[in-house]
Motif scaffolding. Structure first.
Motif, mmCIF file in Angstrom:
data_model
loop_
_atom_site.group_PDB
_atom_site.id
_atom_site.type_symbol
_atom_site.label_atom_id
_atom_site.label_comp_id
_atom_site.label_asym_id
_atom_site.label_seq_id
_atom_site.Cartn_x
_atom_site.Cartn_y
_atom_site.Cartn_z
ATOM 1 N N CYS A 125 73.227 10.291 -31.734
ATOM 2 C CA CYS A 125 72.356 9.194 -32.165
ATOM 3 C C CYS A 125 72.958 8.533 -33.400
ATOM 4 C CB CYS A 125 70.951 9.729 -32.473
ATOM 5 S SG CYS A 125 69.780 8.440 -32.857
ATOM 6 N N ASN A 126 73.367 7.280 -33.259
ATOM 7 C CA ASN A 126 73.981 6.576 -34.387
ATOM 8 C C ASN A 126 73.352 5.218 -34.679
ATOM 9 O OD1 ASN A 126 74.940 5.000 -32.278
ATOM 10 N ND2 ASN A 126 76.964 5.977 -32.273
ATOM 11 N N GLY A 127 72.314 4.866 -33.973
ATOM 12 C CA GLY A 127 71.614 3.619 -34.246
ATOM 13 C C GLY A 127 72.181 2.404 -33.538
ATOM 14 N N ASN A 128 73.251 2.573 -32.767
ATOM 15 C CA ASN A 128 73.846 1.418 -32.095
ATOM 16 C C ASN A 128 72.929 0.815 -31.037
ATOM 17 O OD1 ASN A 128 76.154 1.639 -33.625
ATOM 18 N ND2 ASN A 128 77.317 2.753 -32.066
ATOM 19 N N VAL A 129 71.957 1.595 -30.566
ATOM 20 C CA VAL A 129 71.057 1.077 -29.524
ATOM 21 C C VAL A 129 69.956 0.189 -30.104
ATOM 22 C CG1 VAL A 129 71.445 3.028 -27.987
ATOM 23 C CG2 VAL A 129 69.586 3.130 -29.657
ATOM 24 N N VAL A 130 69.814 0.188 -31.413
ATOM 25 C CA VAL A 130 68.733 -0.578 -32.048
ATOM 26 C C VAL A 130 69.010 -2.069 -31.916
ATOM 27 C CG1 VAL A 130 67.580 -1.099 -34.225
ATOM 28 C CG2 VAL A 130 68.128 1.270 -33.636
ATOM 29 N N GLU A 174 71.432 6.758 -23.947
ATOM 30 C CA GLU A 174 71.565 6.583 -25.399
ATOM 31 C C GLU A 174 70.223 6.224 -26.029
ATOM 32 O OE1 GLU A 174 75.507 5.997 -23.531
ATOM 33 O OE2 GLU A 174 73.486 5.201 -23.149
ATOM 34 N N GLU A 175 69.414 5.461 -25.295
ATOM 35 C CA GLU A 175 68.096 5.079 -25.814
ATOM 36 C C GLU A 175 67.156 6.278 -25.832
ATOM 37 O OE1 GLU A 175 67.785 0.371 -24.599
ATOM 38 O OE2 GLU A 175 67.493 1.862 -23.013
ATOM 39 N N LEU A 176 67.189 7.083 -24.781
ATOM 40 C CA LEU A 176 66.357 8.283 -24.777
ATOM 41 C C LEU A 176 66.772 9.223 -25.904
ATOM 42 C CD1 LEU A 176 64.159 10.048 -23.509
ATOM 43 C CD2 LEU A 176 65.910 10.990 -21.983
ATOM 44 N N SER A 177 68.060 9.371 -26.111
ATOM 45 C CA SER A 177 68.571 10.204 -27.204
ATOM 46 C C SER A 177 68.001 9.728 -28.540
ATOM 47 C CB SER A 177 70.096 10.148 -27.223
ATOM 48 O OG SER A 177 70.627 10.821 -28.350
ATOM 49 N N TYR A 178 67.991 8.431 -28.732
ATOM 50 C CA TYR A 178 67.461 7.837 -29.968
ATOM 51 C C TYR A 178 65.963 8.109 -30.121
ATOM 52 C CZ TYR A 178 65.719 3.928 -32.862
ATOM 53 O OH TYR A 178 65.065 3.159 -33.792
ATOM 54 N N LEU A 179 65.200 7.963 -29.034
ATOM 55 C CA LEU A 179 63.750 8.194 -29.112
ATOM 56 C C LEU A 179 63.443 9.655 -29.424
ATOM 57 C CD1 LEU A 179 62.494 6.054 -26.086
ATOM 58 C CD2 LEU A 179 62.451 5.445 -28.514
ATOM 59 N N LEU A 180 64.204 10.565 -28.849
ATOM 60 C CA LEU A 180 63.996 11.991 -29.128
ATOM 61 C C LEU A 180 64.348 12.309 -30.576
ATOM 62 C CD1 LEU A 180 65.395 13.405 -25.784
ATOM 63 C CD2 LEU A 180 63.042 13.672 -26.616
ATOM 64 N N TRP A 181 65.440 11.742 -31.045
ATOM 65 C CA TRP A 181 65.827 11.947 -32.441
ATOM 66 C C TRP A 181 64.763 11.372 -33.384
ATOM 67 C CZ3 TRP A 181 66.810 8.190 -36.177
ATOM 68 C CH2 TRP A 181 67.346 8.662 -37.390
ATOM 69 N N ILE A 201 70.316 10.492 -15.314
ATOM 70 C CA ILE A 201 69.462 11.690 -15.333
ATOM 71 C C ILE A 201 68.586 11.683 -14.087
ATOM 72 C CG2 ILE A 201 67.631 12.926 -16.546
ATOM 73 C CD1 ILE A 201 70.162 13.050 -18.079
ATOM 74 N N ARG A 202 68.570 12.774 -13.349
ATOM 75 C CA ARG A 202 67.727 12.826 -12.159
ATOM 76 C C ARG A 202 66.261 12.984 -12.562
ATOM 77 N NH1 ARG A 202 68.332 18.905 -9.509
ATOM 78 N NH2 ARG A 202 68.988 19.980 -11.385
ATOM 79 N N GLN A 203 65.381 12.534 -11.712
ATOM 80 C CA GLN A 203 63.952 12.666 -11.972
ATOM 81 C C GLN A 203 63.588 14.139 -12.119
ATOM 82 O OE1 GLN A 203 61.317 10.886 -9.149
ATOM 83 N NE2 GLN A 203 61.598 8.822 -9.952
ATOM 84 N N GLY A 204 62.643 14.400 -13.006
ATOM 85 C CA GLY A 204 62.186 15.769 -13.167
ATOM 86 C C GLY A 204 61.568 16.011 -14.524
ATOM 87 N N ILE A 205 61.353 17.285 -14.816
ATOM 88 C CA ILE A 205 60.743 17.709 -16.072
ATOM 89 C C ILE A 205 61.813 18.348 -16.945
ATOM 90 C CG2 ILE A 205 58.991 19.177 -17.128
ATOM 91 C CD1 ILE A 205 57.423 19.030 -14.524
ATOM 92 N N TYR A 206 61.810 17.962 -18.209
ATOM 93 C CA TYR A 206 62.820 18.425 -19.158
ATOM 94 C C TYR A 206 62.139 18.858 -20.461
ATOM 95 C CZ TYR A 206 66.166 16.036 -16.089
ATOM 96 O OH TYR A 206 66.917 15.644 -15.011
ATOM 97 N N ALA A 229 60.130 3.293 -32.916
ATOM 98 C CA ALA A 229 61.468 3.428 -32.347
ATOM 99 C C ALA A 229 61.555 2.676 -31.016
ATOM 100 C CB ALA A 229 61.821 4.897 -32.160
ATOM 101 N N SER A 230 60.502 2.756 -30.204
ATOM 102 C CA SER A 230 60.490 2.024 -28.938
ATOM 103 C C SER A 230 60.559 0.526 -29.178
ATOM 104 C CB SER A 230 59.222 2.369 -28.138
ATOM 105 O OG SER A 230 59.199 3.732 -27.779
ATOM 106 N N GLU A 231 59.789 0.049 -30.132
ATOM 107 C CA GLU A 231 59.806 -1.379 -30.447
ATOM 108 C C GLU A 231 61.206 -1.826 -30.881
ATOM 109 O OE1 GLU A 231 58.491 -5.169 -30.683
ATOM 110 O OE2 GLU A 231 57.280 -3.480 -29.976
ATOM 111 N N SER A 232 61.903 -0.967 -31.582
ATOM 112 C CA SER A 232 63.221 -1.337 -32.113
ATOM 113 C C SER A 232 64.287 -1.462 -31.026
ATOM 114 C CB SER A 232 63.671 -0.327 -33.175
ATOM 115 O OG SER A 232 64.102 0.890 -32.590
ATOM 116 N N ILE A 233 64.024 -0.936 -29.817
ATOM 117 C CA ILE A 233 64.967 -1.068 -28.714
ATOM 118 C C ILE A 233 64.403 -1.962 -27.609
ATOM 119 C CG2 ILE A 233 66.128 1.120 -29.178
ATOM 120 C CD1 ILE A 233 64.526 2.358 -26.848
#
Length: 253
Positions: free
Chosen positions: A50-55, A81-88, A127-132, A210-214
């Protein structure tokens, strides 16, 4: 006692009562684990750093001003990359103290961090559909299982939403935060539970911003079938149970 008195009392500070409690921490009982363990045979997915490039929207004023609960989503997938950012942004570890406390992107009472992050992934590229489950120490995803008839199961979990029925299944990802209360009870005893509810609010707001920022939209979900979602995720409903949900997807134009 009236119908609201007990719940209103719960909202108030009980610090004076807490001062006289001998907590498990004071008793010298072992500190609970900071994060849930997992098997060495688990399927682990690396997340991009996560480096903020997705923002796309970096002005925090604009993110706060334009944030809304979003219940209408496009069919566009989230990038990994966006999911990684939201989790971070919601549970990422930024540093660890000498005593082993994890300092994260969200404030938390006494750095107790009682939450685990589960994901119902519908549309994330690669990423395949499922629970993580999110592994914050490693910043990775743990694949738990596929979920047959995911749309129908999410509908059943999120019940009848009052504004836009069945919107959750149309998101790209549904976040599900559990709490392991003893992580806070060990330190705060009778004061733990109000703190846990305050702390989950910080997490949810970070998801919104974070969602709004992407250029994605988020919507917190407080109406859900407790027993069903705990069962789906294999939680025992006492020592760990789901506390709050949040749907995220690209906004429909």
């Amino acid at each position: 006692m009236g119908p609201y008195e007990q719940q209103r009392s719960f909202l108030k500070s009980n610090f004076l009562e807490f001062k006289h409690v001998k907590t498990d921490k004071i008793k010298g009982l072992p500190k609970p684990m900071t994060v849930k363990p997992y098997s060495s045979s688990s399927v682990i997915i690396d997340l991009p750093e996560c480096n903020g490039n997705v923002v796309k929207k970096s002005n925090i004023y604009d993110c706060i001003k334009e944030r809304r609960s979003t219940r209408f989503y496009s069919e566009e997938s989230l990038q990994l990359e966006e999911l990684s950012y939201l989790l971070w942004a919601t549970q990422g570890i930024t540093s660890t103290t000498k005593t082993g406390l994890t300092l994260r992107t969200v404030p938390c009472s006494g750095a107790t961090h009682t939450f685990e992050t589960y994901l119902f992934i519908m549309r994330v590229e690669g990423i395949r559909q499922g629970i993580y489950r999110y592994l914050p120490v490693e910043h990775k995803l743990l694949f738990m299982s596929e979920l047959d008839e995911m749309d129908e199961k999410i509908d059943a979990i999120t019940l009848d939403q009052p504004f836009v029925p069945n919107f959750s299944k149309k998101a790209a990802v549904m976040f599900a935060w559990s709490t392991i209360p003893y992580r806070s009870e060990w330190k705060y005893d009778i004061s733990a539970h109000k703190k846990i509810l305050i702390d989950i609010g910080h997490v949810s707001q970070n998801l919104y911003l974070a969602s709004e920022s992407i250029d994605a939209g988020a919507c917190a979900i407080g109406i859900y079938d407790q027993n069903l979602i705990d069962e789906v995720l294999g939680l025992n409903g006492d020592e760990e149970f789901i506390l709050f949900l949040g749907a995220v997807g690209k906004k429909r134009k």
